[in-house]
Scaffold this motif. Structure first.
Motif, PDB file in Angstrom:
ATOM      1  N   ASN A  28       0.796  -1.227   0.000  1.00  0.00           N
ATOM      2  CA  ASN A  28       0.000   0.000   0.000  1.00  0.00           C
ATOM      3  C   ASN A  28       0.831   1.280   0.000  1.00  0.00           C
ATOM      4  O   ASN A  28       0.276   2.368  -0.021  1.00  0.00           O
ATOM      5  CB  ASN A  28      -0.946   0.013   1.207  1.00  0.00           C
ATOM      6  N   LYS A  29       2.158   1.161   0.026  1.00  0.00           N
ATOM      7  CA  LYS A  29       2.988   2.358   0.083  1.00  0.00           C
ATOM      8  C   LYS A  29       2.833   3.230  -1.161  1.00  0.00           C
ATOM      9  O   LYS A  29       2.906   4.451  -1.081  1.00  0.00           O
ATOM     10  CB  LYS A  29       4.458   1.992   0.289  1.00  0.00           C
ATOM     11  N   GLY A  30       2.620   2.604  -2.308  1.00  0.00           N
ATOM     12  CA  GLY A  30       2.435   3.375  -3.538  1.00  0.00           C
ATOM     13  C   GLY A  30       1.187   4.231  -3.491  1.00  0.00           C
ATOM     14  O   GLY A  30       1.208   5.408  -3.874  1.00  0.00           O
ATOM     15  N   ILE A  31       0.107   3.688  -3.016  1.00  0.00           N
ATOM     16  CA  ILE A  31      -1.145   4.441  -2.890  1.00  0.00           C
ATOM     17  C   ILE A  31      -0.998   5.528  -1.830  1.00  0.00           C
ATOM     18  O   ILE A  31      -1.446   6.663  -2.019  1.00  0.00           O
ATOM     19  CB  ILE A  31      -2.325   3.496  -2.576  1.00  0.00           C
ATOM     20  N   GLN A  32      -0.331   5.220  -0.724  1.00  0.00           N
ATOM     21  CA  GLN A  32      -0.080   6.234   0.307  1.00  0.00           C
ATOM     22  C   GLN A  32       0.757   7.382  -0.249  1.00  0.00           C
ATOM     23  O   GLN A  32       0.500   8.555   0.046  1.00  0.00           O
ATOM     24  CB  GLN A  32       0.614   5.604   1.515  1.00  0.00           C
ATOM     25  N   PHE A  33       1.744   7.047  -1.065  1.00  0.00           N
ATOM     26  CA  PHE A  33       2.596   8.050  -1.706  1.00  0.00           C
ATOM     27  C   PHE A  33       1.760   8.948  -2.626  1.00  0.00           C
ATOM     28  O   PHE A  33       1.873  10.177  -2.577  1.00  0.00           O
ATOM     29  CB  PHE A  33       3.704   7.331  -2.488  1.00  0.00           C
ATOM     30  N   LEU A  34       0.908   8.348  -3.453  1.00  0.00           N
ATOM     31  CA  LEU A  34       0.049   9.134  -4.340  1.00  0.00           C
ATOM     32  C   LEU A  34      -0.887  10.030  -3.532  1.00  0.00           C
ATOM     33  O   LEU A  34      -1.116  11.193  -3.895  1.00  0.00           O
ATOM     34  CB  LEU A  34      -0.772   8.223  -5.250  1.00  0.00           C
ATOM     35  N   ASN A  35      -1.419   9.504  -2.457  1.00  0.00           N
ATOM     36  CA  ASN A  35      -2.301  10.281  -1.596  1.00  0.00           C
ATOM     37  C   ASN A  35      -1.563  11.485  -1.018  1.00  0.00           C
ATOM     38  O   ASN A  35      -2.107  12.591  -0.963  1.00  0.00           O
ATOM     39  CB  ASN A  35      -2.856   9.384  -0.483  1.00  0.00           C
ATOM     40  N   ALA A  36      -0.326  11.290  -0.579  1.00  0.00           N
ATOM     41  CA  ALA A  36       0.471  12.392  -0.029  1.00  0.00           C
ATOM     42  C   ALA A  36       0.727  13.463  -1.086  1.00  0.00           C
ATOM     43  O   ALA A  36       0.657  14.665  -0.789  1.00  0.00           O
ATOM     44  CB  ALA A  36       1.800  11.850   0.521  1.00  0.00           C
ATOM     45  N   ILE A  37       0.988  13.041  -2.312  1.00  0.00           N
ATOM     46  CA  ILE A  37       1.200  14.006  -3.398  1.00  0.00           C
ATOM     47  C   ILE A  37      -0.067  14.821  -3.630  1.00  0.00           C
ATOM     48  O   ILE A  37      -0.028  16.049  -3.734  1.00  0.00           O
ATOM     49  CB  ILE A  37       1.622  13.285  -4.700  1.00  0.00           C
ATOM     50  N   ARG A  38      -1.199  14.146  -3.711  1.00  0.00           N
ATOM     51  CA  ARG A  38      -2.462  14.833  -3.990  1.00  0.00           C
ATOM     52  C   ARG A  38      -2.887  15.759  -2.857  1.00  0.00           C
ATOM     53  O   ARG A  38      -3.635  16.701  -3.073  1.00  0.00           O
ATOM     54  CB  ARG A  38      -3.565  13.822  -4.301  1.00  0.00           C
ATOM     55  N   ASN A  39      -2.398  15.517  -1.639  1.00  0.00           N
ATOM     56  CA  ASN A  39      -2.750  16.364  -0.497  1.00  0.00           C
ATOM     57  C   ASN A  39      -1.716  17.452  -0.221  1.00  0.00           C
ATOM     58  O   ASN A  39      -1.888  18.234   0.713  1.00  0.00           O
ATOM     59  CB  ASN A  39      -2.948  15.504   0.757  1.00  0.00           C
ATOM     60  N   HIS A  40      -0.671  17.527  -1.024  1.00  0.00           N
ATOM     61  CA  HIS A  40       0.398  18.512  -0.834  1.00  0.00           C
ATOM     62  C   HIS A  40       0.159  19.694  -1.764  1.00  0.00           C
ATOM     63  O   HIS A  40       0.069  19.533  -2.980  1.00  0.00           O
ATOM     64  CB  HIS A  40       1.751  17.857  -1.129  1.00  0.00           C
ATOM     65  N   THR A  41       0.085  20.871  -1.210  1.00  0.00           N
ATOM     66  CA  THR A  41      -0.231  22.082  -1.987  1.00  0.00           C
ATOM     67  C   THR A  41       0.680  22.265  -3.188  1.00  0.00           C
ATOM     68  O   THR A  41       0.204  22.594  -4.280  1.00  0.00           O
ATOM     69  CB  THR A  41      -0.139  23.326  -1.074  1.00  0.00           C
ATOM     70  N   ASP A  42       1.969  22.057  -3.027  1.00  0.00           N
ATOM     71  CA  ASP A  42       2.924  22.314  -4.106  1.00  0.00           C
ATOM     72  C   ASP A  42       3.122  21.142  -5.057  1.00  0.00           C
ATOM     73  O   ASP A  42       3.746  21.298  -6.101  1.00  0.00           O
ATOM     74  CB  ASP A  42       4.287  22.706  -3.525  1.00  0.00           C
ATOM     75  N   LEU A  43       2.628  19.960  -4.707  1.00  0.00           N
ATOM     76  CA  LEU A  43       2.877  18.770  -5.523  1.00  0.00           C
ATOM     77  C   LEU A  43       1.632  18.217  -6.203  1.00  0.00           C
ATOM     78  O   LEU A  43       1.736  17.403  -7.115  1.00  0.00           O
ATOM     79  CB  LEU A  43       3.500  17.662  -4.659  1.00  0.00           C
ATOM     80  N   LYS A  44       0.467  18.649  -5.796  1.00  0.00           N
ATOM     81  CA  LYS A  44      -0.770  18.015  -6.250  1.00  0.00           C
ATOM     82  C   LYS A  44      -1.019  18.107  -7.751  1.00  0.00           C
ATOM     83  O   LYS A  44      -1.774  17.318  -8.295  1.00  0.00           O
ATOM     84  CB  LYS A  44      -1.972  18.546  -5.475  1.00  0.00           C
ATOM     85  N   SER A  45      -0.351  19.023  -8.439  1.00  0.00           N
ATOM     86  CA  SER A  45      -0.569  19.148  -9.882  1.00  0.00           C
ATOM     87  C   SER A  45       0.371  18.268 -10.717  1.00  0.00           C
ATOM     88  O   SER A  45       0.281  18.250 -11.938  1.00  0.00           O
ATOM     89  CB  SER A  45      -0.424  20.603 -10.318  1.00  0.00           C
ATOM     90  N   ILE A  46       1.260  17.521 -10.078  1.00  0.00           N
ATOM     91  CA  ILE A  46       2.174  16.647 -10.813  1.00  0.00           C
ATOM     92  C   ILE A  46       1.364  15.589 -11.564  1.00  0.00           C
ATOM     93  O   ILE A  46       0.445  14.991 -11.017  1.00  0.00           O
ATOM     94  CB  ILE A  46       3.174  15.951  -9.855  1.00  0.00           C
ATOM     95  N   LEU A  47       1.717  15.369 -12.823  1.00  0.00           N
ATOM     96  CA  LEU A  47       1.096  14.293 -13.597  1.00  0.00           C
ATOM     97  C   LEU A  47       1.689  12.963 -13.134  1.00  0.00           C
ATOM     98  O   LEU A  47       2.906  12.806 -13.128  1.00  0.00           O
ATOM     99  CB  LEU A  47       1.382  14.453 -15.085  1.00  0.00           C
ATOM    100  N   VAL A  48       0.829  12.036 -12.762  1.00  0.00           N
ATOM    101  CA  VAL A  48       1.286  10.724 -12.324  1.00  0.00           C
ATOM    102  C   VAL A  48       0.724   9.664 -13.258  1.00  0.00           C
ATOM    103  O   VAL A  48      -0.481   9.610 -13.489  1.00  0.00           O
ATOM    104  CB  VAL A  48       0.835  10.422 -10.875  1.00  0.00           C
ATOM    105  N   PHE A  49       1.625   8.863 -13.793  1.00  0.00           N
ATOM    106  CA  PHE A  49       1.245   7.720 -14.612  1.00  0.00           C
ATOM    107  C   PHE A  49       1.633   6.459 -13.851  1.00  0.00           C
ATOM    108  O   PHE A  49       2.787   6.287 -13.488  1.00  0.00           O
ATOM    109  CB  PHE A  49       1.971   7.729 -15.958  1.00  0.00           C
TER     110      PHE A  49
END
Length: 140
Positions: free
Chosen positions: A67-88
């Motif tokens: 589940n670390k990958g999903i947790q990582f994506l969640n942290a990105i989406r909840n971070h003001t400066d990182l949430k716009s990063i395109l994730v594939f």
């Protein structure tokens, strides 16, 4: 998009080298960074090894580390400066739970694929064309 950096998160050295080879063969102009796991990637995005500028694109296989990958994506989406990063999410394994969770975190794409040279080159070529026509804000 100009020259932007891309962060590949994967713990398999052979996969990282295959991506580097494909980037070279396709003549991708964007800089490819790699992280062996989500902790290392987070450090490169918002920690002691922070890249500047922060990568605009992340490639990750969320099925590699439970589940670390999903947790990582969640942290990105909840971070003001990182949430716009395109994730594939790119993966060679099936996990419907992670697929649904990743898609719910507004990823740019969930791509099941093999990492054989020809398949990887086709994938990188298509993404490179996409990356070259999109535009990002110059702001964080």
């Amino acid at each position: 998009m100009g020259n932007a950096s891309i962060l590949l998160v994967d713990n398999r050295k052979a996969i990282i080298e295959s991506f580097r080879k494909s980037f070279s063969e396709i003549e991708v102009k964007h800089t490819l960074f790699s992280a062996a796991n989500e902790n290392e990637a987070w450090s490169m995005l918002d920690g002691s090894q922070k890249l500047s500028p922060v990568p605009k694109i992340i490639l990750i296989d969320v099925n590699r580390t439970k589940n670390k990958g999903i947790q990582f994506l969640n942290a990105i989406r909840n971070h003001t400066d990182l949430k716009s990063i395109l994730v594939f999410v790119i993966t060679d394994s099936e996990n419907e739970i992670n697929k649904a969770a990743a898609l719910n975190l507004n990823i740019a794409g969930y791509i099941p694929m093999s990492f054989e040279s020809q398949t990887l080159n086709s994938f990188v070529s298509v993404l490179n064309e996409y990356w070259n026509i999109i535009e990002f804000s110059s702001q964080k």
